[in-house]
Design a protein around this motif. Sequence first.
Motif, PDB file in Angstrom:
ATOM      1  N   VAL A   1       5.642 -30.498 -20.100  1.00 12.76           N
ATOM      2  CA  VAL A   1       4.821 -29.437 -19.509  1.00 12.76           C
ATOM      3  C   VAL A   1       4.443 -29.786 -18.072  1.00 12.76           C
ATOM      4  N   SER A   2       4.103 -31.057 -17.822  1.00 12.34           N
ATOM      5  CA  SER A   2       3.771 -31.451 -16.456  1.00 12.34           C
ATOM      6  C   SER A   2       4.956 -31.200 -15.529  1.00 12.34           C
ATOM      7  N   ALA A   3       6.141 -31.594 -16.002  1.00 11.60           N
ATOM      8  CA  ALA A   3       7.336 -31.370 -15.189  1.00 11.60           C
ATOM      9  C   ALA A   3       7.538 -29.877 -14.959  1.00 11.60           C
ATOM     10  N   ALA A   4       7.300 -29.072 -15.992  1.00 12.19           N
ATOM     11  CA  ALA A   4       7.455 -27.622 -15.863  1.00 12.19           C
ATOM     12  C   ALA A   4       6.497 -27.078 -14.808  1.00 12.19           C
ATOM     13  N   ILE A   5       5.283 -27.621 -14.772  1.00 13.24           N
ATOM     14  CA  ILE A   5       4.307 -27.157 -13.775  1.00 13.24           C
ATOM     15  C   ILE A   5       4.804 -27.491 -12.371  1.00 13.24           C
ATOM     16  N   PHE A   6       5.278 -28.716 -12.209  1.00 12.49           N
ATOM     17  CA  PHE A   6       5.788 -29.116 -10.895  1.00 12.49           C
ATOM     18  C   PHE A   6       6.939 -28.223 -10.454  1.00 12.49           C
ATOM     19  N   VAL A   7       7.861 -28.027 -11.383  1.00 15.66           N
ATOM     20  CA  VAL A   7       9.020 -27.191 -11.070  1.00 15.66           C
ATOM     21  C   VAL A   7       8.548 -25.787 -10.687  1.00 15.66           C
ATOM     22  N   ALA A   8       7.612 -25.253 -11.468  1.00 14.93           N
ATOM     23  CA  ALA A   8       7.147 -23.890 -11.210  1.00 14.93           C
ATOM     24  C   ALA A   8       6.436 -23.798  -9.863  1.00 14.93           C
ATOM     25  N   VAL A   9       5.551 -24.769  -9.588  1.00 16.77           N
ATOM     26  CA  VAL A   9       4.800 -24.732  -8.323  1.00 16.77           C
ATOM     27  C   VAL A   9       5.771 -24.804  -7.149  1.00 16.77           C
ATOM     28  N   ASN A  10       6.712 -25.743  -7.240  1.00 16.23           N
ATOM     29  CA  ASN A  10       7.655 -25.882  -6.126  1.00 16.23           C
ATOM     30  C   ASN A  10       8.539 -24.658  -5.987  1.00 16.23           C
ATOM     31  N   PHE A  11       8.898 -24.052  -7.122  1.00 16.93           N
ATOM     32  CA  PHE A  11       9.709 -22.847  -7.112  1.00 16.93           C
ATOM     33  C   PHE A  11       8.961 -21.714  -6.394  1.00 16.93           C
ATOM     34  N   VAL A  12       7.686 -21.585  -6.736  1.00 15.16           N
ATOM     35  CA  VAL A  12       6.876 -20.534  -6.104  1.00 15.16           C
ATOM     36  C   VAL A  12       6.736 -20.815  -4.612  1.00 15.16           C
ATOM     37  N   VAL A  13       6.474 -22.085  -4.266  1.00 19.65           N
ATOM     38  CA  VAL A  13       6.362 -22.433  -2.844  1.00 19.65           C
ATOM     39  C   VAL A  13       7.669 -22.086  -2.127  1.00 19.65           C
ATOM     40  N   ASP A  14       8.798 -22.461  -2.723  1.00 15.01           N
ATOM     41  CA  ASP A  14      10.110 -22.139  -2.125  1.00 15.01           C
ATOM     42  C   ASP A  14      10.275 -20.638  -1.957  1.00 15.01           C
ATOM     43  N   ALA A  15       9.773 -19.897  -2.943  1.00 16.77           N
ATOM     44  CA  ALA A  15       9.977 -18.448  -2.922  1.00 16.77           C
ATOM     45  C   ALA A  15       9.098 -17.761  -1.870  1.00 16.77           C
ATOM     46  N   VAL A  16       7.851 -18.230  -1.733  1.00 15.52           N
ATOM     47  CA  VAL A  16       6.947 -17.525  -0.807  1.00 15.52           C
ATOM     48  C   VAL A  16       7.040 -18.050   0.621  1.00 15.52           C
ATOM     49  N   TYR A  17       7.596 -19.219   0.771  1.00 13.66           N
ATOM     50  CA  TYR A  17       7.672 -19.846   2.081  1.00 13.66           C
ATOM     51  C   TYR A  17       8.298 -18.933   3.133  1.00 13.66           C
ATOM     52  N   PRO A  18       9.454 -18.358   2.802  1.00  4.90           N
ATOM     53  CA  PRO A  18      10.096 -17.474   3.817  1.00  4.90           C
ATOM     54  C   PRO A  18       9.215 -16.275   4.141  1.00  4.90           C
ATOM     55  N   LEU A  19       8.360 -15.883   3.216  1.00  9.34           N
ATOM     56  CA  LEU A  19       7.515 -14.720   3.474  1.00  9.34           C
ATOM     57  C   LEU A  19       6.421 -15.070   4.469  1.00  9.34           C
ATOM     58  N   ILE A  20       5.977 -16.355   4.459  1.00  9.54           N
ATOM     59  CA  ILE A  20       4.937 -16.762   5.406  1.00  9.54           C
ATOM     60  C   ILE A  20       5.557 -16.930   6.790  1.00  9.54           C
ATOM     61  N   ASP A  21       6.714 -17.555   6.804  1.00 11.87           N
ATOM     62  CA  ASP A  21       7.357 -17.833   8.084  1.00 11.87           C
ATOM     63  C   ASP A  21       8.790 -17.318   8.049  1.00 11.87           C
ATOM     64  N   ARG A  22       9.010 -16.242   8.760  1.00 14.58           N
ATOM     65  CA  ARG A  22      10.312 -15.572   8.727  1.00 14.58           C
ATOM     66  C   ARG A  22      11.434 -16.449   9.279  1.00 14.58           C
ATOM     67  N   ARG A  23      11.060 -17.482  10.070  1.00 15.10           N
ATOM     68  CA  ARG A  23      12.121 -18.234  10.737  1.00 15.10           C
ATOM     69  C   ARG A  23      12.789 -19.241   9.815  1.00 15.10           C
ATOM     70  N   ILE A  24      12.182 -19.412   8.618  1.00 14.68           N
ATOM     71  CA  ILE A  24      12.716 -20.437   7.732  1.00 14.68           C
ATOM     72  C   ILE A  24      14.121 -20.064   7.270  1.00 14.68           C
ATOM     73  N   GLU A  25      15.032 -21.003   7.475  1.00 14.36           N
ATOM     74  CA  GLU A  25      16.407 -20.803   7.007  1.00 14.36           C
ATOM     75  C   GLU A  25      16.454 -21.086   5.518  1.00 14.36           C
ATOM     76  N   LEU A  26      17.078 -20.228   4.780  1.00 16.86           N
ATOM     77  CA  LEU A  26      17.238 -20.510   3.353  1.00 16.86           C
ATOM     78  C   LEU A  26      18.404 -21.449   3.188  1.00 16.86           C
ATOM     79  N   GLU A  27      18.116 -22.631   2.728  1.00 20.53           N
ATOM     80  CA  GLU A  27      19.216 -23.571   2.505  1.00 20.53           C
ATOM     81  C   GLU A  27      19.413 -23.727   1.017  1.00 20.53           C
ATOM     82  N   ALA A  28      20.663 -23.701   0.625  1.00 22.95           N
ATOM     83  CA  ALA A  28      20.913 -23.880  -0.793  1.00 22.95           C
ATOM     84  C   ALA A  28      22.182 -24.696  -0.960  1.00 22.95           C
TER      85      ALA A  28
END
Lengths: 319, 542
Positions: A292-319
Amino acid sequence: MSGGPGAGGRLRYLGKRLAYGVVVLWGAFTASFFLLYVLPGDAAGGLTAGAEGEDLEAILAEQRELLGLDRPVLVQYGDALWRALHGDFGISIFTRRPATELYFEAFGETIRLAAVGLALAVVLGVLLSVLIELIDWTWARELLLSLPPIAVSVPPFWVGIVLLQLFAFQLRLIPPTGNDSLPGLLVASLALAIPGAGGVSQLLTTNLRGALTSPYIETVRNWGLGRAGVVVRHALRNSILPVVTSFGTTVGVMIGGTVLTETVFSRTGVGRVIVDAVDGRDTPVVLVCVTVSAAIFVAVNFVVDAVYPLIDRRIELEA
Amino acid sequence: MRTTLRRGLRVAAVALAAGSIVLSGCASPAEEQADVSGVAEEDRYGGTLNIGLSADPLGVDAAVVNQVWRHVARALSDSLVFLDPETQEIEPWLATDWTVSEDARTYSFTLRDDVTFNDGTALTGEVVKANLESLARPGIHTSARAIVEGISSITVPREDEVVVEFAEPNAAFLPSLSRAHAGIVSQASAEAPVEERQKSLDGSGPFRLVSYTDNQEIVLEAREDYDWAPDYYEHEGRAYLDGVTYKIIPEDSVRNGAVQSGDLDFIYWVDANYIPELEASGLTISYSAVNPATGTEWPVNTSSPLLQDVRVRQALQHGVDRASLAAISSNGVYLVPKGPLSEENPYFSDQSEYLAYDPELSADLLDEAGWDEIGSDGIRVNDAGERLSLRFPRDGAVEQIVQEQWKQIGVELVLDPPLAAEANEKLLSGEYDLAYWYHSSPDADVLRANYGVATGSNRAFIAEDDERGQELDALLQEQNTLLDHDARQAVVDEAARLLVEDAYTLPLETDVDVWAYSPDLQDIKSNGLDQLLYDAWLQGGE
């Protein structure tokens, strides 16, 4: 990547992030299972602690059989993984209750503690940083500037004990134990928030400094905005991004800090559950906690990754 | 992990002591303790007693989980017989009388006919039979299983009788039965799966379980219809207290703060370092709960090549300065042992002469045993060039003090603790030169359970060709076949002497469970380490 920030590109990017998250989860589960296996001792040893019986060898063997610890390790692992996929992590060896039940009972308490702690940490950290920028007296600024490093370096349990002494035994504003009072939750969260606030403030002050000396702030100043307006409306907006980025880590630090805070304030929670579980090799409980702890970390980082471009449009999506 | 955490917290607490003095300004002076002898019995009823626990006991049933026999389990269930802490005689409790066959193999009990369990069912021979049978199941704690080990048959000739027969003589059965591990519960509780019994049971004790909240609190309330307390107590009928709440507070300094502030009325296992502070704040400190078994002792592994020579073992025995050990490790709270059995044990005998501190004698013994050269590091070496270095599985204050004392006689003690979960196994496998063990049963048979070879755990790893060891084993086995107190005492004395004279075990200190409690709390009694709440009452019945 070359897809640009189109919707398809974003989905592909998030899909990859998700797959990565699943791998992290499986890795955490597997690593903790085998770590517990490799560590000397097992739950049968813990169960016979304090034994005044005679033939302990036989009893240890019997306990192992009872717990299924006598099976080959790969069989035990496969069984645990298969059941975990169905959401069944087995029965806690010591409390003899379903491990998931035990965990999620404690989970709510810890989330409340960590969430209030996180909110307090951000509010206190941001307030302190803004105050540092707005204050005129050099000596006061120096004093305030020295707070974050102190806050980061004081042992959290020491902060907890001081706060408990003060609020529970001297002022008698909170009960010394238990989960049931709101003031108690606030004080316990404060113990957790102080190091977190120090971290937030250190990061933010550095970034504010950078922002306030940059050319565009000069421009803003020339518009005739007051100092507070400049700091809060412009510099802060640009400086808060790194704080958001470090949220994943901050959440981790918070969850980690709950172990000591829960012990000092005698609150039930995941922190105490996991310490006891590792201590006694209570594998089912440890696996729930880690997964569950790992799931929380994954989820938090996933959300951060997802909203990051919305805060700063200049962020390049790297995958 | 928990121990290191706690140690850190303790350091913090000590560091904080200075701070808290500043915070508290000046503590209110202790209230004059009122004279309570004049409080009439009818004015003693009422109030809830708040007790601090350092950890969640994980359950309420002493047959399933460890340590709960001290407190919760004893309040919830009664035993067939009562071991009177003052006379050390076995007295009636749920059984009104009993007969024991000459060969100490057959025990017949006659039961009270007026006892009910918390679920309303009555005490009968069948219920006792179900209880004893249920203790032989897998998943029951070893301390409880040991009590019924060797039972060959249980019969119920009449409704209020039960006859227990052992395959081998078992003189220790009655004292064992008096413990909370063998607390009698209702038929339904006895037959319930172990995991259900663990968290709730219906006993016939003066209190009933109201609620159990994991890691938080255990709540009991008095049974109005309780009326079968042993004669030892000063009153009859229900307990004085309305209820008991056990609050789980893992951090020492917080528990201490809570009993000082009145949030708790009673704490136990108080660390000696905290006593002055607690005493200064007007709390009653009691030293009467003394381990009735053995105390802290180190069984010596005689299968270790370094320790096969009895002279080396005796050198270790005389190389321990027990008086200064007690003074340093517990501020003089723990007692200096006078033999392998605690002074509180019904079969205690004084064997102090074999435990006298005599480093010169130790040096002579080691010289004789061939460890006559002292290396550059101060540790003795033999002709083969081996160093006299011993491994020990724990690292605490006591160990470090003994380590320092043995250094004076040229013996090295390496403290190499295993992890908690593997400790039992490592201690049993004999990979350490010395081990530690802890017992709390109030009978001489604890020596057989520990050191017996034919039956028992053989913690000294006595070999077949060890003549003195075999002699010791014969005595240990024999004492459990003798019903006559004096005859048994004579055999136990002989065994006790042999154990320490030949240093099969090193008794170090007799632990005392220090209690600190509110001056409002009266007549809380100890039975060995058990907390007896039946006579306890609160002034002004909060």
